[in-house]
Design a protein around this motif. Structure first.
Motif, PDB file in Angstrom:
ATOM      1  N   GLU A 180      -8.575   1.008   3.743  1.00  0.00           N
ATOM      2  CA  GLU A 180      -8.118   0.415   2.484  1.00  0.00           C
ATOM      3  C   GLU A 180      -7.013  -0.608   2.746  1.00  0.00           C
ATOM      4  N   ALA A 181      -6.085  -0.259   3.621  1.00  0.00           N
ATOM      5  CA  ALA A 181      -5.010  -1.199   3.959  1.00  0.00           C
ATOM      6  C   ALA A 181      -5.574  -2.447   4.620  1.00  0.00           C
ATOM      7  N   ALA A 182      -6.504  -2.256   5.557  1.00  0.00           N
ATOM      8  CA  ALA A 182      -7.106  -3.403   6.247  1.00  0.00           C
ATOM      9  C   ALA A 182      -7.840  -4.308   5.268  1.00  0.00           C
ATOM     10  N   ALA A 183      -8.580  -3.718   4.335  1.00  0.00           N
ATOM     11  CA  ALA A 183      -9.323  -4.519   3.359  1.00  0.00           C
ATOM     12  C   ALA A 183      -8.373  -5.353   2.501  1.00  0.00           C
ATOM     13  N   ARG A 184      -7.266  -4.773   2.095  1.00  0.00           N
ATOM     14  CA  ARG A 184      -6.291  -5.521   1.284  1.00  0.00           C
ATOM     15  C   ARG A 184      -5.638  -6.636   2.100  1.00  0.00           C
TER      16      ARG A 184
ATOM     17  N   ARG B  59      -5.245 -12.311   3.432  1.00  0.00           N
ATOM     18  CA  ARG B  59      -5.047 -13.084   4.669  1.00  0.00           C
ATOM     19  C   ARG B  59      -3.638 -12.918   5.235  1.00  0.00           C
ATOM     20  N   THR B  60      -3.250 -11.646   5.392  1.00  0.00           N
ATOM     21  CA  THR B  60      -1.935 -11.345   5.942  1.00  0.00           C
ATOM     22  C   THR B  60      -2.064 -10.297   7.034  1.00  0.00           C
TER      23      THR B  60
ATOM     24  N   VAL C 185       0.855  -1.187   0.000  1.00  0.00           N
ATOM     25  CA  VAL C 185       0.000   0.000   0.000  1.00  0.00           C
ATOM     26  C   VAL C 185       0.887   1.233   0.000  1.00  0.00           C
ATOM     27  N   GLY C 186       0.279   2.367  -0.296  1.00  0.00           N
ATOM     28  CA  GLY C 186       1.001   3.622  -0.249  1.00  0.00           C
ATOM     29  C   GLY C 186       0.677   4.376   1.031  1.00  0.00           C
ATOM     30  N   PRO C 187       1.496   5.323   1.399  1.00  0.00           N
ATOM     31  CA  PRO C 187       1.249   6.082   2.628  1.00  0.00           C
ATOM     32  C   PRO C 187      -0.033   6.913   2.575  1.00  0.00           C
TER      33      PRO C 187
END
Length: 133
Positions: free
Chosen positions: A22-26, A31-32, A14-16
């Motif tokens: 958005e980061a959580a969804a990715r 599954r990481t 992800v980008g800053p």
């Protein structure tokens, strides 16, 4: 067993400027528990982990407004592919982290989590000289 035996590929970047949601969804999709943070304008990479997300939400911050760059760790803790898993686990414990970025020279080649280490050790039937007590 070495880090290369347990590491996973970097499955989420992800980008800053991405939001925490958005980061959580990715991260959920792949599954990481961690994502590498990368930006073309910045030569150094960071990492955002599930702990960073929990700390923000637990503090009452809005994951739709909070940006990854405000919550990521800018100092990535790296391991080499030829480190032993024991060395990697000891480093994680010493530094209080659950993820290491695996670098071969200056190239990121993977990620290693505590979960990865446990999976390798249990799949090969690792034993310990420790006795319950």
């Amino acid at each position: 067993m070495d880090v290369r035996d347990g590491m996973s590929e970097v499955s989420v970047t992800v980008g800053p400027a991405h939001t925490l949601r958005e980061a959580a969804a990715r991260m959920v999709e792949k599954r990481t528990g961690a994502a590498l943070v990368s930006d073309a304008d910045s030569p150094t990479q960071g990492i955002v982990t599930e702990r960073d997300l929990l700390n923000s939400v637990g503090a009452g911050e809005d994951p739709d407004r909070e940006l990854v760059g405000e919550h990521m760790s800018e100092r990535v803790i790296a391991a080499a592919p030829d480190w032993s898993l024991e060395r990697a686990a000891a480093e994680m414990s010493r530094r209080g982290v659950r993820h290491l970025v695996v670098c071969d020279n200056a190239d990121v080649v993977g990620m290693l989590s505590m979960r990865d280490i446990v999976e390798v050790w249990t799949s090969v039937g690792a034993t310990s000289g420790m006795t319950p007590g």
